[in-house]
Enzyme design. Sequence first.
Site, mmCIF file in Angstrom:
data_model
loop_
_atom_site.group_PDB
_atom_site.id
_atom_site.type_symbol
_atom_site.label_atom_id
_atom_site.label_comp_id
_atom_site.label_asym_id
_atom_site.label_seq_id
_atom_site.Cartn_x
_atom_site.Cartn_y
_atom_site.Cartn_z
ATOM 1 N N CYS A 1 0.828 -1.208 0.000
ATOM 2 C CA CYS A 1 0.000 0.000 0.000
ATOM 3 C C CYS A 1 0.863 1.259 0.000
ATOM 4 O O CYS A 1 1.539 1.547 0.988
ATOM 5 C CB CYS A 1 -0.911 -0.044 1.224
ATOM 6 S SG CYS A 1 -1.731 1.493 1.625
ATOM 7 N N CYS B 1 0.077 3.818 2.719
ATOM 8 C CA CYS B 1 0.536 3.311 4.023
ATOM 9 C C CYS B 1 2.007 3.666 4.240
ATOM 10 O O CYS B 1 2.415 4.014 5.348
ATOM 11 C CB CYS B 1 0.354 1.799 4.109
ATOM 12 S SG CYS B 1 -1.355 1.248 3.955
#
Length: 99
Positions: free
Chosen positions: A23, A26
């Site tokens: 991600c 993230c």
Amino acid sequence: MASFNEIIQKNTIVLVDFSAEWCGPCQTLAPILKEVKTHFGDKLTVIKIDVDRNQPLAANFKVQGVPTLILFKNGNQTWRQSGLLLRSDLIAIIEKQLD
């Protein structure tokens, strides 16, 4: 090693970061969370949970997208949001919980 439930029950304010290695947002959030932890010191515990390695826990909290941040105070969920946040916004949200 303490269990998830032990950590959120024992510590006053706990920020849980549900994320994944793949991600991009993230990865962007990671240094922001470090700065927020430094800002609050011992008043805040930050836990990173990889949703791919901890699918039952992610499912338990109905995490459908990453990053998802959940804030706990004395074991109770008090705030939740998916997506990126500015450092200043996150600090303001946590400071409200410290009152």
